[in-house]
Write an enzyme that holds these catalytic residues in place. Sequence first.
Site, PDB file in Angstrom:
ATOM      1  N   TRP A  18      50.731  38.631  50.363  1.00 53.79           N
ATOM      2  CA  TRP A  18      50.912  38.103  49.275  1.00 53.79           C
ATOM      3  C   TRP A  18      52.110  38.589  48.360  1.00 53.79           C
ATOM      4  O   TRP A  18      53.119  38.078  47.910  1.00 53.79           O
ATOM      5  CB  TRP A  18      49.657  37.715  48.376  1.00 53.79           C
ATOM      6  CG  TRP A  18      48.783  36.905  49.061  1.00 53.79           C
ATOM      7  CD1 TRP A  18      47.437  37.310  49.575  1.00 53.79           C
ATOM      8  CD2 TRP A  18      49.060  35.503  49.355  1.00 53.79           C
ATOM      9  NE1 TRP A  18      47.216  35.900  50.244  1.00 53.79           N
ATOM     10  CE2 TRP A  18      47.871  34.826  50.315  1.00 53.79           C
ATOM     11  CE3 TRP A  18      50.141  34.554  49.225  1.00 53.79           C
ATOM     12  CZ2 TRP A  18      47.870  33.873  50.515  1.00 53.79           C
ATOM     13  CZ3 TRP A  18      49.985  33.361  49.845  1.00 53.79           C
ATOM     14  CH2 TRP A  18      48.963  32.905  50.472  1.00 53.79           C
ATOM     15  N   ASP A  50      49.688  40.182  40.098  1.00 51.13           N
ATOM     16  CA  ASP A  50      49.050  39.008  40.678  1.00 51.13           C
ATOM     17  C   ASP A  50      47.666  39.624  40.799  1.00 51.13           C
ATOM     18  O   ASP A  50      47.218  40.155  41.746  1.00 51.13           O
ATOM     19  CB  ASP A  50      49.694  38.611  42.082  1.00 51.13           C
ATOM     20  CG  ASP A  50      48.717  37.516  42.630  1.00 51.13           C
ATOM     21  OD1 ASP A  50      47.778  37.054  42.245  1.00 51.13           O
ATOM     22  OD2 ASP A  50      49.151  37.265  43.947  1.00 51.13           O
ATOM     23  N   LYS A  73      39.514  31.514  43.442  1.00 52.78           N
ATOM     24  CA  LYS A  73      38.842  32.489  44.228  1.00 52.78           C
ATOM     25  C   LYS A  73      37.737  33.193  43.628  1.00 52.78           C
ATOM     26  O   LYS A  73      36.522  32.960  44.251  1.00 52.78           O
ATOM     27  CB  LYS A  73      39.825  33.514  44.980  1.00 52.78           C
ATOM     28  CG  LYS A  73      40.773  33.061  45.855  1.00 52.78           C
ATOM     29  CD  LYS A  73      41.735  34.191  46.030  1.00 52.78           C
ATOM     30  CE  LYS A  73      43.071  33.638  47.018  1.00 52.78           C
ATOM     31  NZ  LYS A  73      42.717  33.139  48.403  1.00 52.78           N
TER      32      LYS A  73
END
Lengths: 387, 387
Positions: free
Chosen positions: A112, A191, A215
């Site tokens: 990511w 993030d 999530k």
Amino acid sequence: MTRTETTHYFGAGPALLPTSVIKQAAEDLIEYQGSGLGLGEISHRSAPAVAVVDNTKSNIKQLLNVPETHEVFFLQSGGTGEFAAVAYNMLAAFAKKTGKKGKADYIVTGTWSQKAAEEAKRLGVDVNIVVNGKKSSPTGKYDRIPEPETWNAFGSAEDTAYVYYCDNETVNGVEFPYVPKVPEGVELVADMSSNVLSREVDVSKFGVIFAGVQKNIGIAGVAVVIIKKLLLEKPSDEELTALNIPLAPIVFDFPTLVKNNSLYNTLPIFNLHVVYLTTKLLLDNGGLEVQEAVSNKKAEKLYATLDSVPEGVFNLLVEKNSRSRMNIVFTVIGGGKEKEFLDGAKAKGMTGLSGHRSVGGIRISNYNAVSEESIDYVCSWIKEFAS
Amino acid sequence: MTRTETTHYFGAGPALLPTSVIKQAAEDLIEYQGSGLGLGEISHRSAPAVAVVDNTKSNIKQLLNVPETHEVFFLQSGGTGEFAAVAYNMLAAFAKKTGKKGKADYIVTGTWSQKAAEEAKRLGVDVNIVVNGKKSSPTGKYDRIPEPETWNAFGSAEDTAYVYYCDNETVNGVEFPYVPKVPEGVELVADMSSNVLSREVDVSKFGVIFAGVQKNIGIAGVAVVIIKKLLLEKPSDEELTALNIPLAPIVFDFPTLVKNNSLYNTLPIFNLHVVYLTTKLLLDNGGLEVQEAVSNKKAEKLYATLDSVPEGVFNLLVEKNSRSRMNIVFTVIGGGKEKEFLDGAKAKGMTGLSGHRSVGGIRISNYNAVSEESIDYVCSWIKEFAS
């Protein structure tokens, strides 16, 4: 509408949510506060919708002790959208402060953060990869957070708009056990999509924290952003263009969104309401100190179980001090053994255990909604399989 | 979870949805297809999620008779996001075809097409306002679609990437009764956010049709895009940059989204599922021929009722041949009378009747889910109030 049994689901996201939250959300989807209308059907600018925004913001501020220097807002987005949004907005804020187009330092420790760096570069950001976990590793895989002493130097407050990192790499199972130390005056962007609200965070250290909610705290469709208020100043569009800084589409323009209390455009209020419900549950349960202890305990049980298995059965991929508390990844040694592990788990009612399609293997996600009972259950299967 | 009575709600969006759809969605939020998990909690790449994408696409293709030349896809967005997305992608497609940066013609007939033109201009598009309904009107308001003979000339296929218009202006209550005729080879882009699937459309006439779903077919969080496949070719990022064409953030890059079956990033599958359910209901009820007849009948009843009221009570703002079938707008003449109208309606259980905050007045939205019973009910209140 029965959902009474415990679901042993370990998917990495969109992921399991507390049953009480989902049931309340379903009721509110049908009819909200006795209005005859569901929460997906009312104007985002109506009083009940604005209250969802305000109350969710308030919950997050409480949970993370967000200081007065920072603001919380929401937008229709997820992690990938924020890769771009962060680049646009941090460059704009830096240009306001310095009159220059800043560079950006990326700490790359997994899929990511790599994608985030690529997106920023694509959009014209001068990206400096401070460290790349894959290249630093003898295995050639993202299996560690390299020691900070080995990183390239960060830029300075004079030339660098921000330092970026991903606090938990969902695909690779690598999590930061600390907040990276950046030079004085350089803004840190994190993030936290896959570990948000799983532990306490000193928000004052960050310029921006963002998280797609799907999530740990909601269903897909909304991102949470926490931003230092000083970063909400930007030059005019003309000045930005003259500096060769790309303009954010207005839906990703942080100052515009904050100025409009997250309601410049149509925020998916129902999706945000799920976040409201999970954050309320976290507060009711004692806040992040409690959640952090629970998350850590569950992760420790899993790693202890995996570590107790004799060598030759599993391959734990991530270095011990970089192990994610959220996504526990490993492979099963031996041809066909992985399928055997997954099939056996499925037969016992455990699903969502396959690794990310890009890396394979097994991944056990240990988000807030995954119960200790589920963790105990998968631990007993790990032991049974190994013996 | 009772929602048995008819809710007389006329809000302009997010708006009323069929009760059967909302109840099914709520069940599926709790548990989908007996899996023990809700539809908001599974991976967007899992088989049941992909089926939601495929089946919703199939429903829309059927409803609109989408030709083989066109593709349907979905993204996390709404109208405002699409204002930017259209600009990026249409310029890229035109550059692929011609090697040049194209201009864009905007037909401005209300608040939303005006905002779309402003966003495109802000992002560096050379915007030509072909006509502005407000400036063309003696009232100085967006109250008509000016006669095409009065419009400025469109650009040509050699210099113009697209012509843009908004098929139904939600705020102003102005709707196109026809598809604008554009020069051969110039692509037409339509925002159908507030009248999508309320009538039949000849998709072959369009380069792009987009719609945020939260008015007629879903809850906020997703946009539907129908695009001519030929427009999915684009030059490299380097070529675009050299032509001074801004790059789309990857989440708004149409070719990338289509290539990945709408699943490049995390699509809000639950939100899309609501669209699946409303489109299935439309098909079950006989498709768009039937829906168009129903929509028209309800709108005609409303306008006939308003037209039958003696002068001096209401002021119908929009020219007859530009009247929206979706958003019926008018003002109540006389100090305090508007509040009286709204309060009286509320006392009878009718809500969502206030005009947009930017224009005031009364707005009755007549989306697909608003029953004929509700329309009859508000018509009887209109008559009672007037007498």
